[in-house]
Write a protein that holds these residues in place. Sequence first.
Motif, PDB file in Angstrom:
ATOM      1  N   VAL A 185       0.850  -1.158   0.101  1.00 33.42           N
ATOM      2  CA  VAL A 185      -0.130   0.028   0.039  1.00 33.42           C
ATOM      3  C   VAL A 185       0.876   1.190  -0.065  1.00 33.42           C
ATOM      4  O   VAL A 185       0.473   2.164  -0.454  1.00 33.42           O
ATOM      5  CB  VAL A 185      -0.783  -0.079   1.199  1.00 33.42           C
ATOM      6  N   ARG A 186       2.044   1.135   0.551  1.00 32.09           N
ATOM      7  CA  ARG A 186       2.962   2.458   0.517  1.00 32.09           C
ATOM      8  C   ARG A 186       3.357   2.664  -0.923  1.00 32.09           C
ATOM      9  O   ARG A 186       3.330   3.966  -1.324  1.00 32.09           O
ATOM     10  CB  ARG A 186       4.290   2.171   1.549  1.00 32.09           C
ATOM     11  N   ALA A 187       3.710   1.794  -1.482  1.00 29.68           N
ATOM     12  CA  ALA A 187       4.179   1.978  -2.804  1.00 29.68           C
ATOM     13  C   ALA A 187       3.063   2.413  -3.741  1.00 29.68           C
ATOM     14  O   ALA A 187       3.117   3.229  -4.591  1.00 29.68           O
ATOM     15  CB  ALA A 187       4.719   0.628  -3.604  1.00 29.68           C
ATOM     16  N   LEU A 188       1.732   1.906  -3.672  1.00 27.60           N
ATOM     17  CA  LEU A 188       0.682   2.397  -4.096  1.00 27.60           C
ATOM     18  C   LEU A 188       0.266   3.978  -3.962  1.00 27.60           C
ATOM     19  O   LEU A 188       0.159   4.640  -4.889  1.00 27.60           O
ATOM     20  CB  LEU A 188      -0.402   1.483  -3.889  1.00 27.60           C
ATOM     21  N   GLY A 189       0.413   4.334  -2.509  1.00 30.12           N
ATOM     22  CA  GLY A 189       0.223   5.620  -2.338  1.00 30.12           C
ATOM     23  C   GLY A 189       1.068   6.489  -3.051  1.00 30.12           C
ATOM     24  O   GLY A 189       0.839   7.561  -3.458  1.00 30.12           O
ATOM     25  N   ALA A 190       2.543   6.039  -2.983  1.00 37.42           N
ATOM     26  CA  ALA A 190       3.629   6.792  -3.797  1.00 37.42           C
ATOM     27  C   ALA A 190       3.265   6.951  -5.241  1.00 37.42           C
ATOM     28  O   ALA A 190       3.531   8.173  -5.712  1.00 37.42           O
ATOM     29  CB  ALA A 190       4.954   6.094  -3.419  1.00 37.42           C
ATOM     30  N   LEU A 191       2.750   5.850  -5.858  1.00 35.89           N
ATOM     31  CA  LEU A 191       2.703   5.977  -7.357  1.00 35.89           C
ATOM     32  C   LEU A 191       1.458   6.853  -7.539  1.00 35.89           C
ATOM     33  O   LEU A 191       1.376   7.523  -8.702  1.00 35.89           O
ATOM     34  CB  LEU A 191       2.315   4.525  -7.983  1.00 35.89           C
ATOM     35  N   SER A 192       0.594   6.848  -6.926  1.00 42.70           N
ATOM     36  CA  SER A 192      -0.819   7.616  -6.791  1.00 42.70           C
ATOM     37  C   SER A 192      -0.306   9.081  -6.898  1.00 42.70           C
ATOM     38  O   SER A 192      -1.028   9.954  -7.388  1.00 42.70           O
ATOM     39  CB  SER A 192      -1.916   7.019  -5.709  1.00 42.70           C
ATOM     40  N   GLY A 193       0.389   9.340  -5.729  1.00 38.24           N
ATOM     41  CA  GLY A 193       1.016  10.674  -5.337  1.00 38.24           C
ATOM     42  C   GLY A 193       1.686  11.255  -6.590  1.00 38.24           C
ATOM     43  O   GLY A 193       1.511  12.439  -7.227  1.00 38.24           O
ATOM     44  N   ALA A 194       2.539  10.509  -7.038  1.00 40.39           N
ATOM     45  CA  ALA A 194       3.410  10.673  -8.445  1.00 40.39           C
ATOM     46  C   ALA A 194       2.501  11.119  -9.559  1.00 40.39           C
ATOM     47  O   ALA A 194       2.721  11.899 -10.339  1.00 40.39           O
ATOM     48  CB  ALA A 194       4.499   9.589  -8.754  1.00 40.39           C
TER      49      ALA A 194
END
Length: 309
Positions: free
Chosen positions: A193-202
């Motif tokens: 979920v951390r990676a998903l959040g980072a990708l979504s933010g990017a």
Amino acid sequence: MFNALTTGYLFLGGTGAGLAAVLAALELAGPRWRRPGAAAGRVARTLALPGELFARAWPACLVVLGAAVLCLVADVGRPDRLLALFASPAPTPMAVGAWALAATLAVAAAFSAAALLDGWAPPGALMRAAAALGLATGLIAAAYTGVLLSSLASVTAYQTPLLPAVFTLSSASCGLACVFAALVFVESRHAYVRALGALSGADTVVVAAEAAALAAYVAWMAQAPGARAAADALLAGEMAPLFWGGLVAVGLAAPLVLERFLTHGNARTQLLWASGCLLAGGLALRLCAVGLAAYDVTQMPELAFGLVG
């Protein structure tokens, strides 16, 4: 002036190049190809994604880029004309774009083989070098789709560096959309979920930058004497529904809202919708850009000679 094959190449080529650049950046940032025992930094831990994702996304990238090349070859009609670009003695934008596209295809093929061939363990240093190459060539190939239109000196609406900028940002967003779609089919995604959040933010940052670049491009067209008719058609004419509905509402506004309220419990549905909206917006952008040529003063003699108001 253009046909469906041209639009298909611009969309598929930009999406495939953007996906290659995004995947290459994730390969470089993540811990997949690091030396055994090497400590992973904060960024690597945040962007750690399962190999299952890359095993799906890299072959998809290869297929999309291959389809783009087929559209280009079919549109040109003579493959020897494309091959001549590789032997060009001068580094023209078209020659650089052709080499970048070929290199990106090779990188996608290498990572696809690494993901699909059981028992093959390529050296990590080699794959990191391939990822660095893929990141550079993917960005160049994505920008090239916009530069290709800018090289048409007869169309005033294309004579600005803002167009390649919009195309590059859109390609990056479409690449992230493909990663979102691949994540939907990764069963273990809840552990990332951390990676998903980072990708979504990017992607939120990329979409916001694309919207700003698009606004600047439309403003430039509105004050450019030879492109005012194209701007009018885009904002309030025949292309307005595609521009405001397909590009602005679906391709830009909807993904920003979906990514802002992304929840872990319903992430699969939201990711699918965000991915679909981003890709639809990318296609709408190419359709709008291709359609602008028909409203250029050089394509409308009655405007060029002042026969209409």
